[in-house]
Motif scaffolding. Structure first.
Motif, short mmCIF file in Angstrom:
data_model
loop_
_atom_site.label_atom_id
_atom_site.label_comp_id
_atom_site.label_asym_id
_atom_site.label_seq_id
_atom_site.Cartn_x
_atom_site.Cartn_y
_atom_site.Cartn_z
N ARG A 167 0.85 -1.18 0.00
CA ARG A 167 0.00 0.00 0.00
C ARG A 167 0.89 1.24 0.00
N GLU A 213 -2.56 0.32 -4.28
CA GLU A 213 -2.89 -0.77 -3.37
C GLU A 213 -2.87 -2.06 -4.17
N ARG A 223 4.02 7.17 2.51
CA ARG A 223 4.21 5.88 3.17
C ARG A 223 4.22 4.74 2.18
N GLU A 279 3.81 0.76 2.56
CA GLU A 279 3.56 -0.36 3.48
C GLU A 279 3.68 -1.66 2.72
N TRP A 280 4.52 -2.52 3.22
CA TRP A 280 4.75 -3.83 2.58
C TRP A 280 4.42 -4.90 3.60
N GLY A 313 1.97 -5.01 5.51
CA GLY A 313 1.46 -4.42 6.74
C GLY A 313 2.45 -3.58 7.53
N GLU A 314 3.70 -3.54 7.09
CA GLU A 314 4.67 -2.74 7.83
C GLU A 314 5.18 -1.62 6.96
N GLN A 315 5.45 -0.48 7.59
CA GLN A 315 6.03 0.61 6.81
C GLN A 315 7.49 0.29 6.52
N SER A 326 11.16 1.20 3.98
CA SER A 326 11.88 2.10 3.09
C SER A 326 13.10 1.34 2.61
#
Lengths: 346, 546
Positions: free
Chosen positions: B22, B42, B76, B78-79, B81-83, B85
């Motif tokens: 996302r 998404e 942001r 999100e992969w 469910g976690e942010q 980078s």
């Protein structure tokens, strides 16, 4: 203020750097042998010795500079010197006299250079391969012609070139300076020079601008061959003979001189003065080792170190300019602030 | 923008897998460009999510953000469910995001297995377990339905489709949960595309998500589940159902830009009329072949095998003819062939009625042709050399006397052009490297003005040029046409072709599929033609002046 960042001044900065190296070498000499360097007469004479020793390599380095700026490389120049020298001193050639010998040396050089050029430009061979093959073949042909014997030159005029002085300056040094001056004019003031820079700097752009890239490449290698022919005459005069093993590894000295003189190995940029200074720096080092009585092995190691250092310094300087530009918000390496400021204006 | 966004996650995905990726509000700026300006995306497990957008809409940048090549400036990601980078492509790969680029990044002289496990070879005591790698590669290839590709074969000897399979096997070897495919069908023949789709379906059946980029709408219809549309670095629509959204909707969300294109007015033309160069004395008058005036450029039946075929076109003095088409439609190749930089297999090029020798740039230049090639830096400029020397690259011999260049005169002449084109900075001794993209392009165009060029071939003249400078370039090009120069223009940006040209040719897969006056054409129609949409049957050709 901004001159040190101005890209167009880069060759000048580099040449000043080489002059600085020469001064440093002079200072080292004066430190090792103060009694010699205190004598102005000896110093003058020693400078002429250095220049004389640089003469033949210097001439091929000028030709090499053109080839490298034009995007190529010529590994065959040392072998071509040997071939030209041997060919010009056969009994048959010598029977045609001075003019015949000089003509032969130059014609063989141009011819062999043109073969290099044909292979590179029209045969699509990588310059490294084409000229490496020429190196091997030319040495072989030179050995074949001479029967591996040293051929004595009986021509009084040619033998006298190395001993002649005009206004106290050795003829060989004058020849080097004349070749360098002609090279400078050719590179900086003629359409030939402009094409050389274009062909080496961006062959595709040159082609799309309607420049005959292949024809010009051929001419560049022929020019390098011509320089080898001139150098062959100089060496024959110095030794009053020619042999197949002459001018060993001259190609490496010439390439190294061009590189530390600031010629980009990738083409498109370089200066005649830089290459000339590069040759003189190497010659001065050789001279210094002779004066200090050090063996040639050490000398070759120092030469190697100098080449590496020169290239490293070159990259270092470029990197630091890039970083400086970035830190000051300039978009590209070395872009002056006015150019960056001009961009967003509609 | 927000009113365009549809929060309808269920609309496309068949049986909504969980969201794996996302993106919200992702921004990425490069000097002078806001490549991504608030992107939403998404992606669900097991779906094929299509990205749609024109050239320059930000698709490539978005892919690179996902692949860990670029870090976003804002927003942001999100992969699972976690942010996250990703600091490097390796990091993204490790996390399970694999990217298959258009130019496949395989090593030609390594074997299939070595390529698949490049950088993560199965090892024991520091030695590569070649057998293990080969066995596992065979398994992966089998999973992709291509067990017939030998694991020990050199990649070099595989066809493009085979290389793509190897790339996918490599993605699977990393246990990728998301595979990004950048125009995978561009390198494939028709029947191979079907095979690609079968593999994609198998991958998604295993729960792997696919982000699929293509310009071909019919492919998106066939393979896609949901579509996200990018426009000028923003999301103009998210999660549209791929099969049911009308073409018009998709196309309209790709167009209608926020960036204003400012085009200079065309030369006096009766509305609706075809090409008239009427008011200019030198220009050929009146349309049609009945007039004695020969067009400046006449191309007949020009073709190069595998690139383009059977191209007829005319350019009259003072006329701007635009060619619209996708990358790979043969437009750049056509331009280069007209210029003599490529040798045609068939057909003729004539300037002012006199045929040009094929494949001879120098002759084309002498006949008054000039070209600003697609890749400004690699094909046109000597970046370290001063502006004036770049401008006189084709003419310096003419300014020279007996082989000696005349730098003073060159600078004076270049200065005139610099004034004419409002080059900034005006100092022609400065290195071209220091100029902005737009000003570099002016140098390239200026080069041909110095030579008295009668016909300019412009390939993507505004690529990498910022908005303000674009308008200036448009003025310059139109100004040249008004002076009687003929212009043949190629651009991926449809609005540019439409706004600048008098007449437009649409190219698709190496053929001219449509010719019409620019004024009667709508951007949507051209896009439709360019992308092989539904407007017309494929090879229908509107005869030019027949």
């Amino acid at each position: 203020m901004s001159w040190w960042r101005d890209e167009a001044r880069e060759p000048l900065r580099r040449n000043l750097g080489l002059v600085g190296v020469l001064l440093a070498l002079f200072a080292i000499g004066a430190f090792i042998r103060p009694e010699l360097y205190g004598d102005p007469k000896w110093v003058t004479n020693n400078v002429l010795v250095i220049m004389t020793q640089a003469a033949a390599v210097g001439v091929v380095a000028i030709g090499m500079t053109f080839v490298i700026i034009g995007g190529g490389i010529d590994l065959s120049v040392g072998a071509l010197i040997a071939l030209c020298g041997v060919w010009a001193t056969t009994y048959a050639t010598q029977s045609y006299g001075t003019v015949g010998m000089i003509f032969t040396a130059l014609a063989v050089g141009i011819g062999a250079g043109a073969v290099n050029g044909l292979l590179v430009a029209y045969g699509k061979l990588v310059p490294f391969i084409a000229t490496l093959a020429m190196l091997v073949a030319a040495r072989g042909l030179a050995a074949q012609i001479s029967g591996k014997q040293t051929q004595i030159s009986n021509d009084a005029f040619i033998n006298s070139i190395a001993t002649t002085r005009i206004l106290g300056i050795p003829m060989l040094v004058i020849m080097l300076l004349v070749v360098a001056a002609l090279g400078w004019v050719l590179l900086n003031r003629t359409t030939f020079g402009r094409r050389t820079i274009a062909v080496g700097g961006n062959p595709e752009a040159a082609r799309l601008a309607g420049i005959n890239v292949r024809g010009h490449t051929l001419a560049l290698y022929a020019l390098s061959g011509l320089c080898a022919g001139i150098a062959a005459i100089m060496l024959t005069s110095l030794a009053t003979s020619a042999q197949a093993a002459a001018a060993d590894l001259y190609e490496l000295d010439a390439i190294a001189a061009a590189i530390i003189g600031g010629t980009l190995l990738s083409g498109g940029r370089g200066t005649i003065v830089g290459s000339l200074l590069g040759v003189i720096v190497f010659s001065t080092i050789t001279n210094l080792f002779a004066i200090a009585n050090l063996p040639t092995e050490v000398q070759n190691m120092v030469k190697g170190a100098i080449i590496v250092t020169a290239v490293l310094v070159q990259q270092l300087r470029f990197d630091s300019v890039t970083k400086f530009a970035r830190r000051h918000g300039l978009t590209r390496a070395g872009a002056p602030p006015e150019a960056a400021a001009a961009t967003p204006a509609p | 923008m927000s009113e365009l966004l549809m929060d309808a996650p269920a609309s496309g995905a068949q049986e909504a897998g969980e969201v794996v990726l996302r993106l919200s509000g992702v921004v990425k700026t490069f000097p002078g460009v806001r490549a991504l300006d608030g992107v939403e995306l998404e992606v669900r497990a097991g779906e094929v999510h299509c990205l749609l957008g024109q050239n320059g809409a930000g698709k490539s940048t978005l892919i690179k953000v996902l692949a860990g090549v670029h870090r976003p400036d804002e927003g942001r990601v999100e992969w699972l469910g976690e942010q996250v980078s990703f600091g490097s492509p390796q990091a993204a790969m490790k996390a399970g995001i694999a990217t298959i680029y258009q130019e496949l990044d395989l090593v030609d002289y390594l074997s299939v297995a070595e390529n698949v496990y490049l950088g993560h070879e199965p090892r024991s005591l520091g030695f590569v377990q070649k057998g293990t790698a080969a066995r596992q590669t065979r398994e992966l290839l089998g999973r992709l339905g291509h067990g017939e590709i030998p694991a020990r074969r050199l990649v070099r000897s595989l066809p493009a489709a085979g290389k793509q399979i190897v790339s996918m096997a490599r993605a699977l070897s990393h246990e990728a949960k998301l595979i990004i495919m950048d125009e995978p069908s561009a390198v494939l023949a028709h029947d191979e595309v079907g095979n690609l789709f079968r593999i994609i379906r198998e991958l998604t059946a295993q729960g792997i998500a696919v982000v699929y980029i293509s310009h071909r709408l019919e492919e998106i219809r066939e393979i896609g589940d949901r579509v996200t549309v990018l426009k000028d670095g923003r999301t103009s629509a998210v999660n549209l159902p791929a099969r049911t959204t009308p073409t018009r909707d998709l196309v309209s969300r790709m167009t209608g830009r926020s960036i204003e294109y400012v085009f200079p007015p065309r030369a006096q033309q009766e509305p609706g009329e075809k090409e008239h160069g009427s008011s200019r004395p030198a220009a050929a008058q009146a349309a049609g072949q009945g007039t004695p005036h020969v067009p400046l450029l006449t191309v007949r039946g020009l073709g190069r095998t595998g690139e383009f075929a059977d191209v007829d076109l005319d350019v009259r003095a003072g006329e701007i003819v635009g060619i619209a088409g996708l990358v790979g439609s043969g437009r750049s190749e056509l331009l280069e062939t007209v210029f003599g930089a490529r040798t045609p297999d068939a057909g003729t090029v004539a300037v002012g009625g006199r045929p040009l020798p094929p494949g001879n740039v120098a002759a084309a230049v002498r006949a008054g042709l000039g070209m600003a090639p697609e890749e400004r830096k690699s094909q046109a400029l000597l970046l370290g050399e001063p502006i004036y020397r770049n401008m006189t690259l084709t003419t310096f011999s003419g300014f020279a006397t007996a082989g000696f260049t005349d730098a003073g005169r060159e600078q004076a002449e270049a200065m005139k052009i610099a004034d004419l084109l409002e080059l900034r900075p005006r100092d022609v001794r400065r290195a071209v490297r220091t100029l902005s993209g737009g000003n570099q392009q002016k140098v390239v165009v200026g080069r041909w003005l110095l030579g008295g060029t009668r016909l300019l071939l412009l390939d993507e003249p505004t690529r990498g040029v910022d908005v303000g400078a674009r308008a200036e370039l448009y003025q310059v090009i139109r100004g040249l046409a008004d002076q009687g120069v003929g212009v043949l223009l190629v651009s991926s940006e449809v609005p540019e072709v439409l706004g600048l040209s008098d007449r437009v040719l649409v190219m698709r897969e190496g053929r001219v599929v449509h010719t019409a006056p620019a004024e009667g054409l709508a951007e949507e129609d051209v896009l439709d033609l360019v992308m092989a949409g539904s407007l017309t049957a494929t090879d229908e050709r509107t005869e030019e002046q027949a």
